[in-house]
Write a protein that holds these residues in place. Sequence first.
Motif, PDB file in Angstrom:
ATOM      1  N   ARG A 164      60.782  66.544 -53.862  1.00  0.00           N
ATOM      2  CA  ARG A 164      62.130  66.998 -53.495  1.00  0.00           C
ATOM      3  C   ARG A 164      62.992  65.865 -52.954  1.00  0.00           C
TER       4      ARG A 164
ATOM      5  N   THR B 157      49.812  70.605 -51.390  1.00  0.00           N
ATOM      6  CA  THR B 157      50.946  71.199 -52.105  1.00  0.00           C
ATOM      7  C   THR B 157      52.261  70.894 -51.407  1.00  0.00           C
ATOM      8  N   ASP B 158      52.295  71.049 -50.083  1.00  0.00           N
ATOM      9  CA  ASP B 158      53.524  70.784 -49.336  1.00  0.00           C
ATOM     10  C   ASP B 158      53.901  69.304 -49.399  1.00  0.00           C
TER      11      ASP B 158
ATOM     12  N   ASP C  32      58.537  72.872 -57.647  1.00  0.00           N
ATOM     13  CA  ASP C  32      57.112  72.682 -57.894  1.00  0.00           C
ATOM     14  C   ASP C  32      56.986  71.528 -58.883  1.00  0.00           C
TER      15      ASP C  32
ATOM     16  N   VAL D  81      63.375  73.255 -53.082  1.00  0.00           N
ATOM     17  CA  VAL D  81      62.023  72.700 -53.097  1.00  0.00           C
ATOM     18  C   VAL D  81      61.383  73.065 -54.433  1.00  0.00           C
TER      19      VAL D  81
ATOM     20  N   ASN E  89      55.391  68.674 -52.874  1.00  0.00           N
ATOM     21  CA  ASN E  89      56.743  69.221 -53.000  1.00  0.00           C
ATOM     22  C   ASN E  89      57.755  68.407 -52.202  1.00  0.00           C
TER      23      ASN E  89
END
Length: 345
Positions: free
Chosen positions: A165, A157-158, A338, A336, A161
């Motif tokens: 971003r 997930t990070d 999603d 940031v 993102n």
Amino acid sequence: MMAGRGGSETDAAGGPARHLPVLLAEVVEHLAPKDGGLYIDGTFGAGGYTSAILNAAGTSVIAIDRDPTAIEGGQGLVAASGGRLTLVHERFSALDEVAAAQGIDAVDGVVLDIGVSSMQIDEGERGFSFRRDGPLDMRMSSEGPSAADLVAKLSETDLANLIFRFGEERHSRAVARAIVAARKEAPIERTLQLADIVAKVVWAKPHEPHPATRTFQALRIAVNDELGELARALSAAERVLKPGGRLVVVTFHSLEDRIVKTFLANRAKAAAGSRHMPALQSAPPSFKLVARGAVEPGEEELARNPRARSSRLRAAERTEAPAHPAGDLSSLLPPVPDPDTSRRR
């Protein structure tokens, strides 16, 4: 170093390579160097802007770069400058502190050229290039976590993102998924290794940029905190410029340009007091815009140097008003998002 170097399709993401200083004539025009003036080149690189400033008038320059190889490479120009050039190994976000350390309270101009340099890209061992094999590094000053560290440690997930971003990659979720799957099989430690992983899930036509362009851009920006550095550098320039001093910034992608545009727009208008604090005095404008909107390269420069295509120049002149409080600069930085939510909109 964060000296942006080009436009168009190149070896690196987000800060394309170049050997020719981009928008050089326009930088000199908007900076307007004057005899006896003192200027800061916050992104020395190969010294293109510094040389032009020194040649334009009887000027002196404090040039800054966070890359020790750029500092080493600039010693010849220091020797040839007759004492008019001081070269400092530092981040450009500390440019006001660098000036203070030299006994300087204020300067006549600041120029910033944002991105990554051809010198860094040309060295595969620096890890910026998705066309040249090397360690997956991307650190400008060889300090802190590398790109390989982020690829190895961030959650799916990070990662998604981050890539969305800073790389504005609409396939960020698929890229993150592919990275996580690949690192379960073997550590991702080489640039071409990562480029191949990305290319399997991001398709590009022959005339389009390499599929890994946006992913590499995102990792490089994150590793070097490039957008945070830029925001802090703009605030530092506001503090160190004399009334009438010029700030000139050249950017190479929309994330950078948006920060500069927002900062200058905010500083060029009076800050409104809060309705909850009616006694609060509005802060007068600390800058007035020199260039209305962004200055872009002309056809002649693009024919000579196609890598300049994405470059944008913005310029402003310092007023006599005090610098605005630096405060929290996070409002200048992109949120940031999603990627899944964004795609559903």
